[in-house]
Design a protein around this motif. Structure first.
Motif, PDB file in Angstrom:
ATOM      1  N   LEU A 183       0.928  -1.240   0.039  1.00 37.60           N
ATOM      2  CA  LEU A 183      -0.087  -0.031  -0.048  1.00 37.60           C
ATOM      3  C   LEU A 183       0.815   1.407   0.008  1.00 37.60           C
ATOM      4  O   LEU A 183       0.732   2.211  -0.742  1.00 37.60           O
ATOM      5  CB  LEU A 183      -0.896  -0.088   1.237  1.00 37.60           C
ATOM      6  N   PHE A 184       1.987   1.325   1.030  1.00 35.66           N
ATOM      7  CA  PHE A 184       2.960   2.504   0.763  1.00 35.66           C
ATOM      8  C   PHE A 184       3.694   2.786  -0.543  1.00 35.66           C
ATOM      9  O   PHE A 184       3.617   3.735  -0.867  1.00 35.66           O
ATOM     10  CB  PHE A 184       3.848   2.256   2.036  1.00 35.66           C
ATOM     11  N   ALA A 185       4.001   1.597  -1.099  1.00 36.58           N
ATOM     12  CA  ALA A 185       4.408   1.631  -2.505  1.00 36.58           C
ATOM     13  C   ALA A 185       3.584   2.366  -3.421  1.00 36.58           C
ATOM     14  O   ALA A 185       3.713   3.357  -4.154  1.00 36.58           O
ATOM     15  CB  ALA A 185       4.950   0.060  -3.128  1.00 36.58           C
ATOM     16  N   GLY A 186       2.080   1.958  -3.377  1.00 38.66           N
ATOM     17  CA  GLY A 186       1.228   2.748  -4.353  1.00 38.66           C
ATOM     18  C   GLY A 186       1.150   4.221  -3.838  1.00 38.66           C
ATOM     19  O   GLY A 186       0.936   4.708  -4.992  1.00 38.66           O
ATOM     20  N   ILE A 187       0.932   4.542  -2.691  1.00 39.86           N
ATOM     21  CA  ILE A 187       0.813   5.632  -2.336  1.00 39.86           C
ATOM     22  C   ILE A 187       2.027   6.491  -2.548  1.00 39.86           C
ATOM     23  O   ILE A 187       1.888   7.832  -3.360  1.00 39.86           O
ATOM     24  CB  ILE A 187       0.445   5.806  -0.899  1.00 39.86           C
ATOM     25  N   SER A 188       3.308   5.969  -2.587  1.00 43.86           N
ATOM     26  CA  SER A 188       4.381   6.657  -2.844  1.00 43.86           C
ATOM     27  C   SER A 188       4.199   6.923  -4.449  1.00 43.86           C
ATOM     28  O   SER A 188       4.926   8.106  -4.939  1.00 43.86           O
ATOM     29  CB  SER A 188       5.700   5.863  -2.503  1.00 43.86           C
ATOM     30  N   HIS A 189       4.076   6.131  -5.341  1.00 42.93           N
ATOM     31  CA  HIS A 189       4.117   6.199  -6.713  1.00 42.93           C
ATOM     32  C   HIS A 189       3.041   7.480  -7.057  1.00 42.93           C
ATOM     33  O   HIS A 189       3.350   8.197  -7.744  1.00 42.93           O
ATOM     34  CB  HIS A 189       3.744   5.179  -7.323  1.00 42.93           C
ATOM     35  N   ALA A 190       2.078   7.447  -6.252  1.00 36.51           N
ATOM     36  CA  ALA A 190       0.859   8.338  -6.618  1.00 36.51           C
ATOM     37  C   ALA A 190       1.510   9.815  -6.303  1.00 36.51           C
ATOM     38  O   ALA A 190       1.296  10.838  -7.207  1.00 36.51           O
ATOM     39  CB  ALA A 190      -0.407   8.127  -5.736  1.00 36.51           C
ATOM     40  N   TYR A 191       2.156  10.015  -5.244  1.00 35.97           N
ATOM     41  CA  TYR A 191       2.593  11.350  -4.907  1.00 35.97           C
ATOM     42  C   TYR A 191       3.755  11.792  -5.680  1.00 35.97           C
ATOM     43  O   TYR A 191       3.962  12.962  -6.075  1.00 35.97           O
ATOM     44  CB  TYR A 191       3.131  11.328  -3.399  1.00 35.97           C
ATOM     45  N   ALA A 192       4.533  10.675  -6.363  1.00 35.53           N
ATOM     46  CA  ALA A 192       5.650  11.149  -7.196  1.00 35.53           C
ATOM     47  C   ALA A 192       5.105  11.502  -8.439  1.00 35.53           C
ATOM     48  O   ALA A 192       5.476  12.319  -9.280  1.00 35.53           O
ATOM     49  CB  ALA A 192       6.517   9.790  -7.362  1.00 35.53           C
ATOM     50  N   LEU A 193       3.896  11.086  -8.914  1.00 35.36           N
ATOM     51  CA  LEU A 193       3.184  11.472 -10.059  1.00 35.36           C
ATOM     52  C   LEU A 193       2.969  12.840 -10.055  1.00 35.36           C
ATOM     53  O   LEU A 193       2.858  13.815 -11.240  1.00 35.36           O
ATOM     54  CB  LEU A 193       2.142  10.593 -10.554  1.00 35.36           C
ATOM     55  N   ILE A 194       2.367  13.461  -8.943  1.00 30.29           N
ATOM     56  CA  ILE A 194       2.172  14.751  -8.867  1.00 30.29           C
ATOM     57  C   ILE A 194       3.191  15.701  -8.347  1.00 30.29           C
ATOM     58  O   ILE A 194       2.981  16.954  -8.430  1.00 30.29           O
ATOM     59  CB  ILE A 194       0.919  14.831  -8.057  1.00 30.29           C
ATOM     60  N   ARG A 195       4.416  15.132  -8.291  1.00 27.30           N
ATOM     61  CA  ARG A 195       5.462  15.894  -7.390  1.00 27.30           C
ATOM     62  C   ARG A 195       6.044  17.292  -8.199  1.00 27.30           C
ATOM     63  O   ARG A 195       5.981  18.415  -7.618  1.00 27.30           O
ATOM     64  CB  ARG A 195       6.548  14.898  -7.354  1.00 27.30           C
ATOM     65  N   ALA A 196       5.827  17.195  -9.529  1.00 27.72           N
ATOM     66  CA  ALA A 196       6.382  18.302 -10.350  1.00 27.72           C
ATOM     67  C   ALA A 196       5.162  19.299 -10.650  1.00 27.72           C
ATOM     68  O   ALA A 196       5.402  20.340 -11.595  1.00 27.72           O
ATOM     69  CB  ALA A 196       7.240  17.991 -11.656  1.00 27.72           C
ATOM     70  N   ASP A 198       1.490  21.496 -10.066  1.00 30.55           N
ATOM     71  CA  ASP A 198       0.835  22.533  -8.986  1.00 30.55           C
ATOM     72  C   ASP A 198      -0.340  21.723  -8.217  1.00 30.55           C
ATOM     73  O   ASP A 198      -1.514  22.325  -8.366  1.00 30.55           O
ATOM     74  CB  ASP A 198       0.438  23.752  -9.927  1.00 30.55           C
ATOM     75  N   ILE A 199      -0.314  20.469  -7.919  1.00 32.34           N
ATOM     76  CA  ILE A 199      -0.963  19.794  -7.091  1.00 32.34           C
ATOM     77  C   ILE A 199      -0.566  19.620  -5.710  1.00 32.34           C
ATOM     78  O   ILE A 199       0.416  18.977  -5.416  1.00 32.34           O
ATOM     79  CB  ILE A 199      -1.380  18.530  -7.676  1.00 32.34           C
ATOM     80  N   ALA A 200      -1.180  20.162  -4.625  1.00 30.28           N
ATOM     81  CA  ALA A 200      -0.550  19.837  -3.225  1.00 30.28           C
ATOM     82  C   ALA A 200      -0.813  18.514  -2.733  1.00 30.28           C
ATOM     83  O   ALA A 200      -2.120  17.967  -2.860  1.00 30.28           O
ATOM     84  CB  ALA A 200      -1.211  21.170  -2.365  1.00 30.28           C
ATOM     85  N   PRO A 201       0.233  17.940  -2.205  1.00 22.74           N
ATOM     86  CA  PRO A 201       0.136  16.571  -1.656  1.00 22.74           C
ATOM     87  C   PRO A 201      -1.042  16.481  -0.654  1.00 22.74           C
ATOM     88  O   PRO A 201      -1.801  15.519  -0.747  1.00 22.74           O
ATOM     89  CB  PRO A 201       1.385  16.290  -0.999  1.00 22.74           C
TER      90      PRO A 201
END
Length: 297
Positions: A183-196, A198-201
Protein backbone atom coordinates in the motif's frame (compact mmCIF):
# COMPACT_ATOMS: atom_id res chain seq x y z
CA UNK A 1 -3.08 1.40 45.93
CA UNK A 2 -2.95 -1.72 43.75
CA UNK A 3 -2.40 -4.98 45.63
CA UNK A 4 0.45 -6.58 43.69
CA UNK A 5 0.38 -9.76 45.75
CA UNK A 6 -2.32 -11.31 43.55
CA UNK A 7 -0.89 -10.04 40.26
CA UNK A 8 1.07 -12.20 37.84
CA UNK A 9 4.80 -11.62 38.17
CA UNK A 10 6.17 -10.63 34.78
CA UNK A 11 9.76 -10.83 33.58
CA UNK A 12 10.69 -8.74 30.56
CA UNK A 13 13.89 -9.34 28.60
CA UNK A 14 14.67 -6.54 26.17
CA UNK A 15 14.17 -2.84 26.82
CA UNK A 16 14.17 -1.13 23.48
CA UNK A 17 11.37 1.33 22.70
CA UNK A 18 8.77 -1.44 22.43
CA UNK A 19 10.00 -3.39 25.46
CA UNK A 20 10.00 -0.28 27.60
CA UNK A 21 6.45 0.56 26.52
CA UNK A 22 5.30 -2.97 27.36
CA UNK A 23 6.97 -2.83 30.76
CA UNK A 24 5.47 0.52 31.59
CA UNK A 25 1.98 -0.81 30.82
CA UNK A 26 2.40 -3.81 33.14
CA UNK A 27 3.77 -1.62 35.90
CA UNK A 28 0.82 0.75 35.57
CA UNK A 29 -1.52 -2.22 35.93
CA UNK A 30 0.19 -3.27 39.15
CA UNK A 31 2.12 -6.29 37.95
CA UNK A 32 5.43 -6.98 39.73
CA UNK A 33 7.97 -6.56 36.94
CA UNK A 34 11.55 -7.77 36.70
CA UNK A 35 13.53 -6.49 33.74
CA UNK A 36 16.83 -7.25 32.07
CA UNK A 37 18.62 -5.70 29.15
CA UNK A 38 22.01 -6.43 27.65
CA UNK A 39 22.85 -2.76 28.19
CA UNK A 40 22.03 -2.35 31.93
CA UNK A 41 21.54 1.42 31.73
CA UNK A 42 18.36 0.92 29.72
CA UNK A 43 16.70 -0.60 32.78
CA UNK A 44 17.00 2.69 34.65
CA UNK A 45 13.75 4.27 33.47
CA UNK A 46 11.56 1.31 34.44
CA UNK A 47 13.48 0.74 37.66
CA UNK A 48 12.64 4.33 38.63
CA UNK A 49 8.97 3.46 38.10
CA UNK A 50 9.07 0.37 40.32
CA UNK A 51 10.56 -2.45 38.26
CA UNK A 52 13.30 -4.68 39.63
CA UNK A 53 16.42 -4.79 37.47
CA UNK A 54 18.00 -8.24 37.28
CA UNK A 55 21.72 -8.76 36.91
CA UNK A 56 21.25 -11.48 34.29
CA UNK A 57 18.48 -13.32 32.39
CA UNK A 58 18.55 -16.30 34.75
CA UNK A 59 17.76 -14.09 37.75
CA UNK A 60 14.98 -12.34 35.84
CA UNK A 61 13.38 -15.61 34.74
CA UNK A 62 13.58 -17.08 38.23
CA UNK A 63 11.62 -14.13 39.64
CA UNK A 64 8.65 -14.42 37.26
CA UNK A 65 5.53 -16.42 36.46
CA UNK A 66 5.42 -15.12 32.89
CA UNK A 67 8.57 -14.54 30.85
CA UNK A 68 8.25 -12.05 27.98
CA UNK A 69 10.96 -11.66 25.35
CA UNK A 70 11.20 -8.51 23.24
CA UNK A 71 14.68 -8.70 21.79
CA UNK A 72 16.38 -7.79 18.53
CA UNK A 73 16.04 -11.11 16.71
CA UNK A 74 15.79 -14.87 17.16
CA UNK A 75 19.52 -15.31 17.73
CA UNK A 76 19.28 -12.77 20.58
CA UNK A 77 16.67 -14.97 22.23
CA UNK A 78 19.00 -17.96 21.93
CA UNK A 79 21.88 -16.02 23.46
CA UNK A 80 19.87 -14.46 26.28
CA UNK A 81 18.39 -17.77 27.47
CA UNK A 82 21.42 -19.94 26.87
CA UNK A 83 21.84 -22.10 29.98
CA UNK A 84 18.82 -20.58 31.77
CA UNK A 85 16.55 -23.07 33.56
CA UNK A 86 13.14 -22.81 31.90
CA UNK A 87 11.50 -25.79 33.60
CA UNK A 88 7.85 -25.00 34.31
CA UNK A 89 8.09 -21.49 32.89
CA UNK A 90 5.68 -19.77 30.51
CA UNK A 91 7.49 -18.02 27.65
CA UNK A 92 5.95 -15.37 25.40
CA UNK A 93 8.23 -14.36 22.55
CA UNK A 94 7.39 -10.94 21.13
CA UNK A 95 10.65 -10.76 19.19
CA UNK A 96 10.01 -10.22 15.48
CA UNK A 97 10.73 -13.37 13.52
CA UNK A 98 9.60 -15.71 10.77
CA UNK A 99 7.03 -18.52 11.03
CA UNK A 100 9.82 -21.12 10.85
CA UNK A 101 11.67 -19.39 13.70
CA UNK A 102 8.49 -19.40 15.79
CA UNK A 103 8.00 -23.12 15.27
CA UNK A 104 11.63 -23.92 16.00
CA UNK A 105 11.62 -21.75 19.13
CA UNK A 106 8.46 -23.50 20.36
CA UNK A 107 10.13 -26.91 20.02
CA UNK A 108 13.22 -25.49 21.73
CA UNK A 109 11.13 -24.23 24.65
CA UNK A 110 9.19 -27.48 24.98
CA UNK A 111 12.45 -29.46 25.10
CA UNK A 112 13.43 -27.30 28.09
CA UNK A 113 10.18 -27.90 29.94
CA UNK A 114 8.47 -24.59 29.13
CA UNK A 115 5.16 -23.64 27.54
CA UNK A 116 5.48 -21.22 24.64
CA UNK A 117 3.62 -18.53 22.75
CA UNK A 118 5.01 -16.64 19.79
CA UNK A 119 3.71 -13.14 19.12
CA UNK A 120 3.48 -10.51 16.42
CA UNK A 121 2.93 -6.94 17.60
CA UNK A 122 0.59 -4.91 15.40
CA UNK A 123 1.35 -1.56 17.02
CA UNK A 124 4.08 1.00 17.50
CA UNK A 125 5.33 1.93 21.00
CA UNK A 126 3.08 5.01 21.48
CA UNK A 127 0.03 2.74 20.98
CA UNK A 128 1.01 0.38 23.82
CA UNK A 129 -1.08 0.80 26.96
CA UNK A 130 -3.56 3.00 25.10
CA UNK A 131 -6.66 0.86 24.37
CA UNK A 132 -8.29 3.48 22.16
CA UNK A 133 -5.24 3.42 19.86
CA UNK A 134 -6.37 0.05 18.50
CA UNK A 135 -3.08 -1.81 18.77
CA UNK A 136 -3.06 -5.56 19.28
CA UNK A 137 -0.77 -8.58 19.31
CA UNK A 138 -1.15 -11.85 17.41
CA UNK A 139 -0.37 -14.94 19.50
CA UNK A 140 0.09 -18.57 18.53
CA UNK A 141 1.28 -21.70 20.28
CA UNK A 142 0.05 -23.13 23.57
CA UNK A 143 -3.71 -22.57 23.87
CA UNK A 144 -3.50 -23.32 27.59
CA UNK A 145 -0.85 -20.67 28.17
CA UNK A 146 -2.86 -18.11 26.21
CA UNK A 147 -6.06 -18.86 28.14
CA UNK A 148 -4.31 -18.72 31.50
CA UNK A 149 -2.47 -15.45 30.87
CA UNK A 150 -4.83 -13.70 28.47
CA UNK A 151 -5.78 -11.01 30.98
CA UNK A 152 -2.11 -10.16 31.53
CA UNK A 153 -1.34 -10.20 27.82
CA UNK A 154 -4.20 -7.80 27.14
CA UNK A 155 -2.79 -5.13 29.46
CA UNK A 156 -0.43 -3.55 26.88
CA UNK A 157 -2.61 -4.19 23.81
CA UNK A 158 -5.41 -6.39 22.53
CA UNK A 159 -4.64 -10.11 22.23
CA UNK A 160 -5.69 -12.20 19.21
CA UNK A 161 -5.00 -15.95 19.23
CA UNK A 162 -4.31 -17.30 15.74
CA UNK A 163 -3.95 -21.00 16.52
CA UNK A 164 -1.85 -23.74 18.09
CA UNK A 165 0.68 -23.66 15.26
CA UNK A 166 3.47 -21.51 16.77
CA UNK A 167 4.29 -20.06 13.35
CA UNK A 168 0.88 -18.51 12.75
CA UNK A 169 1.43 -15.31 14.77
CA UNK A 170 4.51 -14.39 12.74
CA UNK A 171 2.76 -15.37 9.53
CA UNK A 172 -0.21 -13.11 10.28
CA UNK A 173 2.18 -10.33 11.32
CA UNK A 174 4.25 -10.48 8.14
CA UNK A 175 1.18 -10.92 5.91
CA UNK A 176 -0.39 -7.72 7.25
CA UNK A 177 2.88 -5.79 7.15
CA UNK A 178 3.56 -6.99 3.59
CA UNK A 179 0.16 -5.63 2.55
CA UNK A 180 1.00 -2.39 4.33
CA UNK A 181 4.26 -1.96 2.43
CA UNK A 182 2.51 -2.72 -0.85
CA UNK A 183 0.00 0.00 0.00
CA UNK A 184 2.81 2.40 0.88
CA UNK A 185 4.43 1.65 -2.48
CA UNK A 186 1.29 2.62 -4.36
CA UNK A 187 0.83 5.79 -2.32
CA UNK A 188 4.46 6.73 -2.90
CA UNK A 189 4.04 6.29 -6.65
CA UNK A 190 0.89 8.43 -6.59
CA UNK A 191 2.65 11.30 -4.83
CA UNK A 192 5.61 11.00 -7.21
CA UNK A 193 3.27 11.48 -10.18
CA UNK A 194 2.11 14.89 -8.90
CA UNK A 195 5.44 15.98 -7.44
CA UNK A 196 6.35 18.32 -10.29
CA UNK A 197 2.82 19.70 -10.75
CA UNK A 198 0.82 22.44 -9.10
CA UNK A 199 -1.10 19.91 -7.01
CA UNK A 200 -0.63 20.00 -3.25
CA UNK A 201 0.03 16.60 -1.66
CA UNK A 202 -2.33 17.55 1.16
CA UNK A 203 -5.11 17.93 -1.42
CA UNK A 204 -4.44 14.46 -2.83
CA UNK A 205 -4.23 12.83 0.62
CA UNK A 206 -7.99 12.70 1.40
CA UNK A 207 -8.71 11.40 -2.10
CA UNK A 208 -6.17 8.61 -1.62
CA UNK A 209 -7.58 7.74 1.80
CA UNK A 210 -11.14 7.53 0.51
CA UNK A 211 -10.27 5.59 -2.65
CA UNK A 212 -7.88 3.11 -1.08
CA UNK A 213 -10.20 2.47 1.85
CA UNK A 214 -13.05 1.55 -0.47
CA UNK A 215 -11.04 -0.43 -3.02
CA UNK A 216 -8.80 -2.12 -0.46
CA UNK A 217 -11.76 -3.43 1.52
CA UNK A 218 -13.50 -4.59 -1.65
CA UNK A 219 -10.46 -6.43 -3.01
CA UNK A 220 -9.48 -8.04 0.31
CA UNK A 221 -12.94 -9.49 0.88
CA UNK A 222 -13.47 -10.45 -2.76
CA UNK A 223 -10.09 -12.13 -3.13
CA UNK A 224 -10.66 -14.17 0.03
CA UNK A 225 -14.01 -15.41 -1.26
CA UNK A 226 -12.60 -16.29 -4.68
CA UNK A 227 -9.58 -18.10 -3.27
CA UNK A 228 -11.79 -20.23 -1.03
CA UNK A 229 -14.39 -20.99 -3.71
CA UNK A 230 -11.94 -21.39 -6.57
CA UNK A 231 -14.29 -19.32 -8.78
CA UNK A 232 -12.28 -16.48 -10.30
CA UNK A 233 -14.75 -15.36 -12.96
CA UNK A 234 -18.31 -15.08 -11.61
CA UNK A 235 -19.36 -11.50 -11.04
CA UNK A 236 -16.07 -9.99 -12.20
CA UNK A 237 -16.45 -6.31 -13.07
CA UNK A 238 -12.92 -5.48 -14.29
CA UNK A 239 -11.36 -8.65 -15.65
CA UNK A 240 -7.69 -9.42 -16.08
CA UNK A 241 -7.68 -8.89 -19.85
CA UNK A 242 -9.12 -5.40 -19.49
CA UNK A 243 -6.80 -4.41 -16.65
CA UNK A 244 -3.69 -5.78 -18.38
CA UNK A 245 -4.58 -3.81 -21.52
CA UNK A 246 -4.75 -0.63 -19.47
CA UNK A 247 -1.34 -0.95 -17.82
CA UNK A 248 0.36 0.84 -20.70
CA UNK A 249 -1.44 4.04 -19.77
CA UNK A 250 0.02 3.94 -16.26
CA UNK A 251 3.52 3.28 -17.56
CA UNK A 252 3.34 6.03 -20.18
CA UNK A 253 2.01 8.49 -17.61
CA UNK A 254 4.91 7.70 -15.31
CA UNK A 255 7.35 8.24 -18.18
CA UNK A 256 5.72 11.56 -19.11
CA UNK A 257 5.96 12.73 -15.49
CA UNK A 258 9.58 11.66 -15.21
CA UNK A 259 8.71 9.07 -12.54
CA UNK A 260 10.24 5.61 -12.20
CA UNK A 261 7.67 2.83 -12.52
CA UNK A 262 9.68 0.41 -10.40
CA UNK A 263 7.06 0.29 -7.65
CA UNK A 264 4.13 -0.66 -9.90
CA UNK A 265 5.77 -2.43 -12.84
CA UNK A 266 6.18 -5.83 -11.06
CA UNK A 267 2.43 -6.10 -10.47
CA UNK A 268 1.70 -5.26 -14.09
CA UNK A 269 4.19 -7.90 -15.20
CA UNK A 270 2.34 -10.48 -13.13
CA UNK A 271 -0.88 -9.51 -14.92
CA UNK A 272 0.75 -10.05 -18.30
CA UNK A 273 2.29 -13.37 -17.30
CA UNK A 274 -1.04 -14.70 -16.08
CA UNK A 275 -2.78 -13.56 -19.24
CA UNK A 276 -0.04 -14.92 -21.52
CA UNK A 277 -0.35 -18.34 -19.85
CA UNK A 278 -3.85 -18.65 -21.32
CA UNK A 279 -5.80 -15.65 -22.61
CA UNK A 280 -9.01 -17.63 -23.03
CA UNK A 281 -8.64 -19.34 -19.67
CA UNK A 282 -7.51 -16.37 -17.57
CA UNK A 283 -8.68 -13.27 -19.42
CA UNK A 284 -12.07 -13.21 -17.69
CA UNK A 285 -10.65 -13.73 -14.23
CA UNK A 286 -10.44 -11.36 -11.32
CA UNK A 287 -6.87 -10.34 -10.45
CA UNK A 288 -7.05 -12.64 -7.40
CA UNK A 289 -5.64 -15.20 -9.83
CA UNK A 290 -2.26 -13.48 -9.52
CA UNK A 291 -2.03 -14.82 -5.98
CA UNK A 292 -1.82 -18.39 -7.22
CA UNK A 293 0.77 -17.29 -9.75
CA UNK A 294 2.95 -16.08 -6.86
CA UNK A 295 2.88 -19.52 -5.21
CA UNK A 296 3.47 -21.40 -8.43
CA UNK A 297 -0.02 -22.79 -8.98
Amino acid sequence: MTDTRTKTRVCLLGLGAMGTALGRAWLAAGHPLTVWNRTPAKAGALAAEGASAAADPAAAVAAADLVVLCLLDDSSVEQALDGVDLTGKDLVNLTTGTPAEGRARAAWAQARGARFLDGGIMAVPPMIGVPEAGGYVFYSGSPELFAEHREVLEVPAGARFTGADPGFAALHDVALLSAMYGLFAGISHAYALIRAEDIAPKDLAPLLTEWLGAMGARFAAGAAERLESGDLTTGVVSDLAMQAAGTGTFLRTAEEQGVSAELIRPYFELMRRRLAAGPAEHGGEDTAGLIDLLVGR
